[in-house]
Scaffold this active site. Structure first.
Site, PDB file in Angstrom:
ATOM      1  N   LYS A   1      -0.769  -1.203   0.707  1.00  0.00           N
ATOM      2  CA  LYS A   1      -0.106  -0.835  -0.549  1.00  0.00           C
ATOM      3  C   LYS A   1       0.451   0.590  -0.495  1.00  0.00           C
ATOM      4  CE  LYS A   1      -3.750  -1.640  -3.030  1.00  0.00           C
ATOM      5  NZ  LYS A   1      -4.612  -2.152  -1.960  1.00  0.00           N
ATOM      6  N   THR A   2      -0.388   1.510  -0.041  1.00  0.00           N
ATOM      7  CA  THR A   2       0.055   2.902  -0.006  1.00  0.00           C
ATOM      8  C   THR A   2       1.163   3.076   1.031  1.00  0.00           C
ATOM      9  OG1 THR A   2      -2.140   3.585  -0.705  1.00  0.00           O
ATOM     10  CG2 THR A   2      -0.730   5.282   0.235  1.00  0.00           C
TER      11      THR A   2
ATOM     12  N   ARG B   1     -13.522   0.883   3.093  1.00  0.00           N
ATOM     13  CA  ARG B   1     -13.003   2.126   3.688  1.00  0.00           C
ATOM     14  C   ARG B   1     -13.123   2.082   5.201  1.00  0.00           C
ATOM     15  NH1 ARG B   1      -9.798   2.757   0.694  1.00  0.00           N
ATOM     16  NH2 ARG B   1     -10.542   0.797  -0.122  1.00  0.00           N
TER      17      ARG B   1
ATOM     18  N   GLN C   1     -10.463  -3.074  -7.154  1.00  0.00           N
ATOM     19  CA  GLN C   1     -10.867  -1.695  -6.882  1.00  0.00           C
ATOM     20  C   GLN C   1     -10.804  -0.833  -8.128  1.00  0.00           C
ATOM     21  OE1 GLN C   1      -9.724   0.021  -2.958  1.00  0.00           O
ATOM     22  NE2 GLN C   1      -8.318  -1.705  -2.897  1.00  0.00           N
TER      23      GLN C   1
ATOM     24  N   ASP D   1       0.752   4.823  -7.378  1.00  0.00           N
ATOM     25  CA  ASP D   1      -0.286   4.254  -6.500  1.00  0.00           C
ATOM     26  C   ASP D   1      -1.563   4.073  -7.327  1.00  0.00           C
ATOM     27  OD1 ASP D   1      -1.524   3.300  -4.239  1.00  0.00           O
ATOM     28  OD2 ASP D   1      -1.581   5.202  -3.160  1.00  0.00           O
ATOM     29  N   GLU D   2      -2.444   3.192  -6.918  1.00  0.00           N
ATOM     30  CA  GLU D   2      -3.738   2.969  -7.590  1.00  0.00           C
ATOM     31  C   GLU D   2      -3.551   2.683  -9.085  1.00  0.00           C
ATOM     32  OE1 GLU D   2      -6.507   3.005  -5.779  1.00  0.00           O
ATOM     33  OE2 GLU D   2      -6.187   4.331  -4.070  1.00  0.00           O
TER      34      GLU D   2
HETATM   35  P1  ATP Z   1      -6.400   0.716  -0.347  1.00  0.00           P
HETATM   36  O1  ATP Z   1      -6.487  -0.494  -1.217  1.00  0.00           O
HETATM   37  O2  ATP Z   1      -7.710   1.035   0.262  1.00  0.00           O
HETATM   38  O3  ATP Z   1      -5.733   1.851  -1.014  1.00  0.00           O
HETATM   39  P2  ATP Z   1      -3.915   0.080   0.928  1.00  0.00           P
HETATM   40  O4  ATP Z   1      -3.584  -1.292   0.489  1.00  0.00           O
HETATM   41  O5  ATP Z   1      -3.220   1.189   0.251  1.00  0.00           O
HETATM   42  O6  ATP Z   1      -5.488   0.292   0.908  1.00  0.00           O
HETATM   43  P3  ATP Z   1      -2.989   1.311   3.333  1.00  0.00           P
HETATM   44  O7  ATP Z   1      -3.886   2.492   3.275  1.00  0.00           O
HETATM   45  O8  ATP Z   1      -1.571   1.484   2.992  1.00  0.00           O
HETATM   46  O9  ATP Z   1      -3.640   0.134   2.472  1.00  0.00           O
HETATM   47  O10 ATP Z   1      -3.083   0.645   4.767  1.00  0.00           O
HETATM   48  C1  ATP Z   1      -4.330   0.409   5.378  1.00  0.00           C
HETATM   49  C2  ATP Z   1      -4.220   0.629   6.886  1.00  0.00           C
HETATM   50  O11 ATP Z   1      -3.458  -0.388   7.474  1.00  0.00           O
HETATM   51  C3  ATP Z   1      -3.533   1.920   7.229  1.00  0.00           C
HETATM   52  O12 ATP Z   1      -4.138   2.470   8.365  1.00  0.00           O
HETATM   53  C4  ATP Z   1      -2.117   1.477   7.522  1.00  0.00           C
HETATM   54  O13 ATP Z   1      -1.459   2.360   8.374  1.00  0.00           O
HETATM   55  C5  ATP Z   1      -2.345   0.136   8.174  1.00  0.00           C
HETATM   56  N1  ATP Z   1      -1.214  -0.802   8.007  1.00  0.00           N
HETATM   57  C6  ATP Z   1      -0.667  -1.209   6.849  1.00  0.00           C
HETATM   58  N2  ATP Z   1       0.320  -2.100   7.058  1.00  0.00           N
HETATM   59  C7  ATP Z   1       0.414  -2.259   8.391  1.00  0.00           C
HETATM   60  C8  ATP Z   1       1.254  -3.052   9.251  1.00  0.00           C
HETATM   61  N3  ATP Z   1       2.206  -3.853   8.766  1.00  0.00           N
HETATM   62  N4  ATP Z   1       1.051  -2.945  10.579  1.00  0.00           N
HETATM   63  C9  ATP Z   1       0.091  -2.141  11.079  1.00  0.00           C
HETATM   64  N5  ATP Z   1      -0.725  -1.381  10.336  1.00  0.00           N
HETATM   65  C10 ATP Z   1      -0.570  -1.427   9.005  1.00  0.00           C
HETATM   66 MG    MG Z   2      -3.963   2.790  -0.927  1.00  0.00          MG
END
Ligand code: ATP
Ligand code: MG
Length: 716
Positions: A35-36, A609, A251, A220-221
């Protein structure tokens, strides 16, 4: 730049979100699904494809640290600085707007932010002055009412109150609080949002200005936004801007602070049609951890529901350590991290997560003893330390004489013979004449004795001198960051604070002086937003600092933080500690299904995490806030699939003994023995026929008994 490059390492669903055409977008997806990453990419994408300058984008993150990180990622993606992009927390962004529109928001120039600590002092003073019982009116409780009211979008004056004595007294206190804040130019955290929202709603020309300026608004969030934050977003967006928000209902961990998951539905209604994108692939955690986290969160009933899978390997099993007490738990954590480092990892990979700040102390002591570098995030934050607040109070008073909170703090620091009686008189004058304490002090010579007058005159003269000194230093060198550091350094010495903290009898003198030096260096590196004076901006930053950045070096240090603070972050090695009933889930949430579900989400946040290795631990006995507690293992441990876990340590978690629902003889439980009488269960070892129980009997003796033979009888 080649826009396609921005999409190369995204999956289809992520790409759909990043490249979505005009219109509101809601990305609703599980932990670690990107997402981020998608949000950051979206900013880069719109800037690259529409050739949009950075000042036309506004992004909201949950912490200042996350904002800084997002900005630097973006700059790497774009290969150029993103200077004028607005990115920050809700508090930071609304503060910035209020500084720009100070007059329109009916605030005095140089208004200051009232942080929770100063707010509590102010409330205590008000309760005292109005002659109410301080025990009946604890500052924290009033502060909660203030936040609850404002966070729901209401001014304090709009709070309806009946005629019951309690309600009338409350109305009095709140009115006095409002009046004092107004007069002193102080704005509390919730007021930042409330006032900006009202400003946008009441002055359409200002709203229209931002609606023309910002083409993109990203959050975000989103699951953790409260009502006023949502209302602010909506007021800012108006009918023109289509927001792009990402979040995960599983979350949502700030319900206790007013976060409203209903905002997801509100958004879909207010900005219809909203394109909803779901991301289902997790890129963060290994299969084992993800399965366990999925199994855990499935126990919650209030969910929007989603799938989350990983293409990664199952990875190492989750480790569970049953510690005999909190010291044993800390020793195990240290040993586990040492092993990690021995196997080729580094300290930086590791984070220790806990439910309550107070848990950090034992870890700190253990790390210190082993000479392992560590950093505590949150806890007593840098800007909350007494010496830092003292210095900032001087700066605030220098900036703005009406700041009563700052005046109170330093009028007799270092001691200059201004006693409680003098202060009482000043407060009375200020109240009667509706003036600031400073003005009351300036006029005081008619009502006070010569000694007190003399002392006050000295104080007034000092502040005027400091003010001149600070101003000239800031003016001399223009707005270079170094100047701010110099001005603060000058002030620390000229105010006498430096000498005050150098006292040889103060055990903490050294660390206090180090902190002051750190403050100077933070100021020297500080870069203010272009519209603001560096000093004002620095003071605001100090108040807004969400505890996510601290002084000191991060490299090669183990990180320690609460589970709440870990949101959005990821670490190769995660240790979640204190998994005990009453601690996690926390006692205050244990009795309601709602509270319990929020605790479970918090555990889910903690588990997800993890990139590689997750270690869980609980202690049978723990000293917390000076009291010894005996606890059962957290019910959450029993909700994890057993095959995902390996147990370490002398004891084993077995549902029979530790299931909270089972009436078995538990630690801390009172029992009766035929011949020894009544006692308390202290410890147990083994199980089944080999279960041995250590009991402290009231007649003084402590005995190990074989449970199967002793026939202990639990008593209530
Ligand atoms: P959270 O819910 O904990 O905030 P999130 O959904 O925001 O998590 P991110 O932090 O954006 O998730 O991504 C999680 C991890 O996965 C990061 O290390 C990111 O670089 C990696 N990642 C995300 N998408 C891809 C992708 N398409 N290919 C490879 N790595 C990815
Ligand atoms: Mg995130």
């Amino acid at each position: 730049m080649d826009c396609e490059l921005l999409l190369d390492d995204l999956n289809d669903a992520q790409r759909e979100a990043v490249t979505a055409p005009d219109g509101a977008v809601l990305v609703l997806a599980g932990a670690g699904s990107g997402k981020t990453r998608v949000l950051t990419r979206r900013i880069a994408w719109v800037m690259a494809t529409d050739d949009l300058p950075p000042e036309r984008v506004l992004a909201v993150t949950f912490t200042n640290k996350a904002a800084a990180e997002m900005r630097s990622r973006l700059e790497r993606l774009l290969g150029r600085p993103a200077g004028p992009l607005w990115i920050g927390t809700f508090h930071g962004l609304t503060h910035r707007l209020l500084r720009i529109h100070t007059e329109a928001a009916r605030l005095p120039a140089g208004f200051q932010i009232l942080d929770s600590d100063d707010q509590a002092r102010l409330l205590r003073r008000i309760v005292r002055e109005l002659g109410y019982d301080e025990k009946r009116w604890p500052a924290r409780q009033i502060a909660n009412i203030i936040y609850r009211t404002k966070d729901e979008g209401h001014k304090l004056g709009e709070l309806e109150h009946g005629n019951a004595p309690y309600e009338r007294d409350l109305a009095h206190i709140l009115a006095a609080y409002e009046k004092t804040c107004e007069r002193a130019g102080l704005v509390d955290f919730s007021e930042l949002l409330l006032r900006t929202t009202r400003l946008l709603l009441e002055q359409p020309d200002i709203a229209a200005h931002y609606q023309a300026r910002f083409r993109h608004l990203l959050v975000d969030e989103f699951q953790d936004t409260n009502t006023i934050q949502y209302l602010w977003l909506r007021a800012l967006a108006g009918k023109t801007i289509q927001p792009f928000v990402v979040g995960d209902d599983d979350q949502s961990i700030y319900g206790w602070r007013g976060a409203r998951i209903e905002n997801v539905q509100r958004l879909q209604h207010d900005f219809a049609p909203v394109r909803v994108v779901r991301l289902e692939q997790n890129y963060r955690s290994s299969g084992n951890i993800l399965n366990a986290a999925n199994a855990l969160i499935a126990k919650n009933s209030e969910r929007l529901g989603k799938t989350l899978w990983t293409a990664g390997a199952p990875g190492a099993p989750i480790e569970l350590y049953a510690a005999s007490d909190d010291r044993d738990e800390a020793a195990h954590a240290v040993a586990r991290i040492e092993r990690w480092v021995h196997e080729g990892g580094s300290n930086e990979d590791a984070v220790i997560l806990y439910r309550a700040n107070a848990q950090s102390r034992v870890f700190e002591e253990t790390f210190m003893a082993r000479g392992i570098p560590y950093r505590v995030y949150g806890g007593l934050r840098f800007f909350e330390r007494a010496e830092i607040k003292d210095t900032l109070a001087y700066l605030r008073l220098v900036t703005r004489r009406e700041d009563d909170a700052a005046f109170e703090r330093i009028v007799n620091l270092p001691a200059r013979g201004i006693g409680a009686r003098t202060l009482e008189t000043l407060r009375a004058t200020a109240r009667q004449e509706n003036i600031s304490l400073w003005q009351a002090a300036v006029r005081a010579n008619t009502v006070l004795g010569t000694r007190a007058n003399h002392a006050l005159a000295g104080f007034i003269e000092l502040i005027e001198r400091l003010s001149a000194g600070v101003t000239s230093r800031l003016a001399d060198t223009g707005a270079t960051p170094g100047a701010l550091g110099e001005a603060i350094e000058y002030m620390i010495t000229a105010s006498g604070l430096d000498a005050h903290y150098r006292r040889p009898d103060d055990e903490q003198a050294e660390s206090r002086l180090e902190n002051l030096a750190e403050l100077v260096s933070a100021a020297s590196e500080f870069i203010a937003e272009p519209e603001l004076s560096p000093l004002t901006a620095f003071l605001a930053q100090a108040a807004l600092e969400a505890g996510d950045t601290q002084a000191g070096d991060e490299s090669n240090a183990v990180k320690l933080m609460t589970l709440h603070a870990a949101k959005g972050l990821e670490f190769p090695l995660v240790l979640i500690t204190g998994l005990e009933e009453g601690l996690f889930p926390h006692q205050k949430s244990i009795d309601t299904p709602r509270g319990l579900e929020e605790e479970r989400r918090l555990f889910y946040v903690g588990m997800t995490r993890t990139r590689a290795q997750l270690v869980l631990s609980y202690a049978e006995q723990r000293r917390l806030h000076g009291q010894l507690h005996y606890a059962r293992p957290s019910r959450f441990l029993l909700e994890l699939p057993p095959e995902a876990i390996t147990q370490a340590g002398p004891r084993r978690l077995s549902p029979g003994v530790s299931n909270p629902a089972s009436p078995a003889i538990r630690l801390g439980r009172r029992v009766r023995h035929r011949s020894f009488g009544e006692g308390v269960v202290l410890e147990q070892q083994g199980n089944g026929a080999h279960l041995r129980i250590k009991v402290a009997f009231e007649n003084g003796g402590t005995k190990w008994l074989v449970a199967a033979l002793a026939r202990l009888e639990p008593i209530a």
